[in-house]
Motif scaffolding. Sequence first.
Motif, PDB file in Angstrom:
ATOM      1  N   LEU A  66      17.882 -22.451 -27.877  1.00  5.03           N
ATOM      2  CA  LEU A  66      18.393 -23.718 -28.408  1.00  5.03           C
ATOM      3  C   LEU A  66      19.834 -23.952 -27.983  1.00  5.03           C
ATOM      4  CD1 LEU A  66      16.900 -23.722 -32.029  1.00  5.03           C
ATOM      5  CD2 LEU A  66      16.078 -24.965 -30.012  1.00  5.03           C
ATOM      6  N   GLY A  67      20.625 -22.890 -27.928  1.00 10.03           N
ATOM      7  CA  GLY A  67      21.996 -23.041 -27.453  1.00 10.03           C
ATOM      8  C   GLY A  67      22.068 -23.443 -25.992  1.00 10.03           C
ATOM      9  N   VAL A  68      21.214 -22.844 -25.168  1.00 13.69           N
ATOM     10  CA  VAL A  68      21.196 -23.197 -23.739  1.00 13.69           C
ATOM     11  C   VAL A  68      20.787 -24.652 -23.551  1.00 13.69           C
ATOM     12  CG1 VAL A  68      20.034 -22.755 -21.551  1.00 13.69           C
ATOM     13  CG2 VAL A  68      20.835 -20.843 -22.941  1.00 13.69           C
ATOM     14  N   LEU A  69      19.769 -25.101 -24.270  1.00 16.99           N
ATOM     15  CA  LEU A  69      19.323 -26.488 -24.131  1.00 16.99           C
ATOM     16  C   LEU A  69      20.395 -27.464 -24.609  1.00 16.99           C
ATOM     17  CD1 LEU A  69      15.607 -26.214 -25.317  1.00 16.99           C
ATOM     18  CD2 LEU A  69      16.496 -26.193 -22.988  1.00 16.99           C
ATOM     19  N   ALA A  70      21.076 -27.150 -25.709  1.00 10.96           N
ATOM     20  CA  ALA A  70      22.118 -28.038 -26.216  1.00 10.96           C
ATOM     21  C   ALA A  70      23.300 -28.116 -25.241  1.00 10.96           C
ATOM     22  CB  ALA A  70      22.587 -27.550 -27.588  1.00 10.96           C
ATOM     23  N   ILE A  71      23.732 -26.979 -24.720  1.00  7.86           N
ATOM     24  CA  ILE A  71      24.859 -26.986 -23.781  1.00  7.86           C
ATOM     25  C   ILE A  71      24.494 -27.706 -22.491  1.00  7.86           C
ATOM     26  CG2 ILE A  71      26.334 -25.502 -22.371  1.00  7.86           C
ATOM     27  CD1 ILE A  71      26.279 -23.465 -24.609  1.00  7.86           C
ATOM     28  N   SER A  72      23.247 -27.523 -22.037  1.00  2.00           N
ATOM     29  CA  SER A  72      22.831 -28.213 -20.813  1.00  2.00           C
ATOM     30  C   SER A  72      22.810 -29.725 -21.005  1.00  2.00           C
ATOM     31  CB  SER A  72      21.453 -27.710 -20.381  1.00  2.00           C
ATOM     32  OG  SER A  72      20.475 -28.010 -21.360  1.00  2.00           O
ATOM     33  N   LEU A  73      22.370 -30.200 -22.159  1.00  2.00           N
ATOM     34  CA  LEU A  73      22.386 -31.639 -22.418  1.00  2.00           C
ATOM     35  C   LEU A  73      23.810 -32.182 -22.503  1.00  2.00           C
ATOM     36  CD1 LEU A  73      19.539 -32.194 -25.044  1.00  2.00           C
ATOM     37  CD2 LEU A  73      19.651 -33.094 -22.717  1.00  2.00           C
ATOM     38  N   LEU A  74      24.718 -31.405 -23.099  1.00  2.00           N
ATOM     39  CA  LEU A  74      26.097 -31.861 -23.224  1.00  2.00           C
ATOM     40  C   LEU A  74      26.857 -31.786 -21.904  1.00  2.00           C
ATOM     41  CD1 LEU A  74      27.084 -30.215 -26.634  1.00  2.00           C
ATOM     42  CD2 LEU A  74      26.477 -32.605 -26.193  1.00  2.00           C
ATOM     43  N   ALA A  75      26.487 -30.833 -21.052  1.00  2.00           N
ATOM     44  CA  ALA A  75      27.225 -30.655 -19.799  1.00  2.00           C
ATOM     45  C   ALA A  75      26.705 -31.530 -18.670  1.00  2.00           C
ATOM     46  CB  ALA A  75      27.173 -29.193 -19.358  1.00  2.00           C
ATOM     47  N   SER A  76      25.462 -31.986 -18.768  1.00  2.00           N
ATOM     48  CA  SER A  76      24.895 -32.818 -17.707  1.00  2.00           C
ATOM     49  C   SER A  76      25.337 -34.261 -17.883  1.00  2.00           C
ATOM     50  CB  SER A  76      23.366 -32.727 -17.737  1.00  2.00           C
ATOM     51  OG  SER A  76      22.803 -33.616 -16.798  1.00  2.00           O
ATOM     52  N   ARG A  77      25.850 -34.856 -16.817  1.00  2.00           N
ATOM     53  CA  ARG A  77      26.327 -36.239 -16.889  1.00  2.00           C
ATOM     54  C   ARG A  77      25.245 -37.254 -16.537  1.00  2.00           C
ATOM     55  NH1 ARG A  77      30.984 -37.326 -13.255  1.00  2.00           N
ATOM     56  NH2 ARG A  77      29.917 -35.978 -11.775  1.00  2.00           N
ATOM     57  N   ARG A  78      24.084 -36.793 -16.085  1.00  2.00           N
ATOM     58  CA  ARG A  78      23.031 -37.718 -15.665  1.00  2.00           C
ATOM     59  C   ARG A  78      21.761 -37.603 -16.479  1.00  2.00           C
ATOM     60  NH1 ARG A  78      23.302 -37.263  -9.016  1.00  2.00           N
ATOM     61  NH2 ARG A  78      25.501 -37.930  -8.785  1.00  2.00           N
ATOM     62  N   ALA A  79      21.668 -36.606 -17.335  1.00  2.00           N
ATOM     63  CA  ALA A  79      20.454 -36.450 -18.134  1.00  2.00           C
ATOM     64  C   ALA A  79      20.346 -37.599 -19.122  1.00  2.00           C
ATOM     65  CB  ALA A  79      20.475 -35.115 -18.876  1.00  2.00           C
ATOM     66  N   PRO A  80      19.160 -38.190 -19.268  1.00  2.00           N
ATOM     67  CA  PRO A  80      19.009 -39.320 -20.192  1.00  2.00           C
ATOM     68  C   PRO A  80      19.100 -38.864 -21.641  1.00  2.00           C
ATOM     69  CG  PRO A  80      16.877 -38.694 -19.308  1.00  2.00           C
ATOM     70  CD  PRO A  80      17.894 -37.869 -18.581  1.00  2.00           C
ATOM     71  N   LEU A  81      19.598 -39.772 -22.482  1.00  2.00           N
ATOM     72  CA  LEU A  81      19.684 -39.556 -23.914  1.00  2.00           C
ATOM     73  C   LEU A  81      19.067 -40.744 -24.633  1.00  2.00           C
ATOM     74  CD1 LEU A  81      23.322 -38.157 -24.278  1.00  2.00           C
ATOM     75  CD2 LEU A  81      21.186 -36.867 -24.388  1.00  2.00           C
ATOM     76  N   PRO A  82      18.706 -40.602 -25.891  1.00  2.00           N
ATOM     77  CA  PRO A  82      18.156 -41.747 -26.628  1.00  2.00           C
ATOM     78  C   PRO A  82      19.189 -42.854 -26.782  1.00  2.00           C
ATOM     79  CG  PRO A  82      17.595 -39.680 -27.723  1.00  2.00           C
ATOM     80  CD  PRO A  82      18.594 -39.353 -26.650  1.00  2.00           C
ATOM     81  N   ARG A  83      18.699 -44.046 -27.091  1.00  2.00           N
ATOM     82  CA  ARG A  83      19.580 -45.178 -27.342  1.00  2.00           C
ATOM     83  C   ARG A  83      20.240 -45.017 -28.712  1.00  2.00           C
ATOM     84  NH1 ARG A  83      18.646 -49.496 -23.813  1.00  2.00           N
ATOM     85  NH2 ARG A  83      16.764 -49.273 -22.540  1.00  2.00           N
ATOM     86  N   GLY A  84      21.357 -45.693 -28.879  1.00  2.00           N
ATOM     87  CA  GLY A  84      22.048 -45.657 -30.156  1.00  2.00           C
ATOM     88  C   GLY A  84      23.526 -45.408 -29.976  1.00  2.00           C
ATOM     89  N   ALA A  85      24.298 -45.821 -30.997  1.00  2.00           N
ATOM     90  CA  ALA A  85      25.749 -45.688 -30.916  1.00  2.00           C
ATOM     91  C   ALA A  85      26.183 -44.226 -30.896  1.00  2.00           C
ATOM     92  CB  ALA A  85      26.398 -46.419 -32.093  1.00  2.00           C
ATOM     93  N   LEU A  86      25.485 -43.394 -31.672  1.00  2.00           N
ATOM     94  CA  LEU A  86      25.851 -41.983 -31.711  1.00  2.00           C
ATOM     95  C   LEU A  86      25.629 -41.309 -30.365  1.00  2.00           C
ATOM     96  CD1 LEU A  86      26.732 -39.493 -33.290  1.00  2.00           C
ATOM     97  CD2 LEU A  86      24.345 -39.168 -33.981  1.00  2.00           C
ATOM     98  N   TRP A  87      24.480 -41.571 -29.759  1.00  2.00           N
ATOM     99  CA  TRP A  87      24.210 -40.968 -28.454  1.00  2.00           C
ATOM    100  C   TRP A  87      25.125 -41.526 -27.382  1.00  2.00           C
ATOM    101  CZ3 TRP A  87      21.310 -36.787 -28.503  1.00  2.00           C
ATOM    102  CH2 TRP A  87      20.376 -36.622 -29.524  1.00  2.00           C
ATOM    103  N   GLN A  88      25.462 -42.823 -27.509  1.00  2.00           N
ATOM    104  CA  GLN A  88      26.397 -43.412 -26.549  1.00  2.00           C
ATOM    105  C   GLN A  88      27.780 -42.772 -26.663  1.00  2.00           C
ATOM    106  OE1 GLN A  88      25.597 -45.429 -24.228  1.00  2.00           O
ATOM    107  NE2 GLN A  88      27.598 -46.077 -23.426  1.00  2.00           N
ATOM    108  N   ALA A  89      28.221 -42.515 -27.890  1.00  2.00           N
ATOM    109  CA  ALA A  89      29.504 -41.836 -28.078  1.00  2.00           C
ATOM    110  C   ALA A  89      29.453 -40.406 -27.550  1.00  2.00           C
ATOM    111  CB  ALA A  89      29.879 -41.849 -29.558  1.00  2.00           C
ATOM    112  N   LEU A  90      28.312 -39.772 -27.742  1.00  2.00           N
ATOM    113  CA  LEU A  90      28.148 -38.417 -27.209  1.00  2.00           C
ATOM    114  C   LEU A  90      28.233 -38.417 -25.688  1.00  2.00           C
ATOM    115  CD1 LEU A  90      27.407 -35.452 -27.992  1.00  2.00           C
ATOM    116  CD2 LEU A  90      25.034 -36.081 -27.577  1.00  2.00           C
TER     117      LEU A  90
END
Length: 535
Positions: free
Chosen positions: A214-238
């Motif tokens: 879970l730590g590896v997946l979370a860090i990879s999502l935070l470190a990748s600048r091109r991986a898609p994220l869900p819509r929403g203000a929180l995800w946009q701020a992230l």
Amino acid sequence: MDASGSGDKVPWGDVVLASVAAVSWAVVAMAGAAALGLHLLGADSAGSLGPMTAAAVVLAVGGSVTPTGDVSVFGLEGAQARTAIDITPLGVGLVGALFLAYFFLRSLRRAGPYISGTELAARAGGVATLFVATVGGLAWAGHDVITIDGAKLGLDLDKVPGLGGDGGGIEVPGLGDIGGLLPDRLGDLADAHASVGFSVNTADSLAGALFWVLGVLAISLLASRRAPLPRGALWQALRQAVRPAVSAVVAVLLVAVLAGYAAAAYAAIGDDHPKRIAGAALLGAPNGVWLGVPLGLFVPWDGEARGELAKLLPDPLDELLRVSANEPVTVGRLAELDGRVWLLAVATAVMMLSAGVLAAARTPAGGLTAAGFTGRCAVRLGVVTALALPLLVWLTDLSADASLSVLGFDAFGAGIELHGRVGMALLLGAAWGAAAGGVGALLVYGMGGGERAAAVRGAEGAAELPGPYRPAPPYRPSNDDTNPYLRPPPEIHGAPTVAGPMPPMPPPPPPPPRRASPPTPQDGPPPPGAPRNRP
């Protein structure tokens, strides 16, 4: 599911296949690195390489391995005969994390610029479930028993005083003849068959594997600048606030590990045992590098080293821990033994400055002034570093203890204890991150990188990819004086669609003079074929 990722339908077939691919590649890579490292170290000469590899992989993902054995023949009973090791081979874990993150992020990009929260949770959950199940299988296979045969220790008892044919004893000043005790112990040692093994703690290993994946997946999502994220203000701020700083810190830490591998390769060239250095680098190069990062940022460590295990530490750390174990280990104390240690502080400071520049180049300026942009970058990188530095301290925590008795007394009692102070790591991480982020922001803003980052990040946030009908945003405002395409030629009028004043049309040239026709003959015969005039 639509390309925008707004639907909630989950493609379960693709989720399962992507999870299998990510976990399989990660486990195979970790097993290969662990097996190669153990083989280069010569560990397979004492036991089977397969169970050792499984145990090393489990240790790399946060598992627990308990040594077991019967060494009472060597003079120890019960709890005295113990070997306890609490260390994570980060080289094996880093290889698996890189493969797992790569294939996981690659599967997410198929969803388009956005992905639904349901699908993201399904993909992460599939990878985590399959990985924990695989670690459970490795825990079942990661146990082995190594038998130490005393007859193969190379003891020639005929040459030992008191055991040979001369029947002589051993005289020790002040103690007299101890030949009766020593031959008996050596005889028992030569006939001994001691069993020393290890086993994996399944429950602790499964919990550690779940936390690790879970730590590896979370860090990879935070470190990748091109991986898609869900819509929403929180995800946009992230996406806009967290990703630039996290990606910068991860990038410089990986570059530091590459520098560690390069240093190990250089050391192996002139060493008498290059295989051992290569094997140790494969298993633990990130351990040494990431231990040096907090130490270079002035995080104090507490520890001690005794016995043969102290030789595994680099100089002058081993000497410092042997001399005074009651005082903390700092860069200043190490520099008293070797002045070159200050280069470690310089290198880590340059690494932090690089992270600050990289984070600022990826942070949108948003029309802020230099002070506002500097404050934004300093706060974001300070928060990320305040969390990353204690994580490095926790990962590189080292504890190893070994006790073995021969001939009735301790032949060696070896141990290493090295623990960083997490609280100081958090405070120093925040300070270093804020300073590096502020300086990096000033450098980037002075070079105009803030506006470029704003345009690029704005396009990424809106998920508008450049195309023939949606050109990419310019790097800087256009300038008519420097752009040759915006300067019309002097003969063209400045109006957008009308040319300059047109000169009057020249008069048409006069027609050429016509030739006079020859006179028609009045008399004479008509031409051939022409009818004759009748009277």
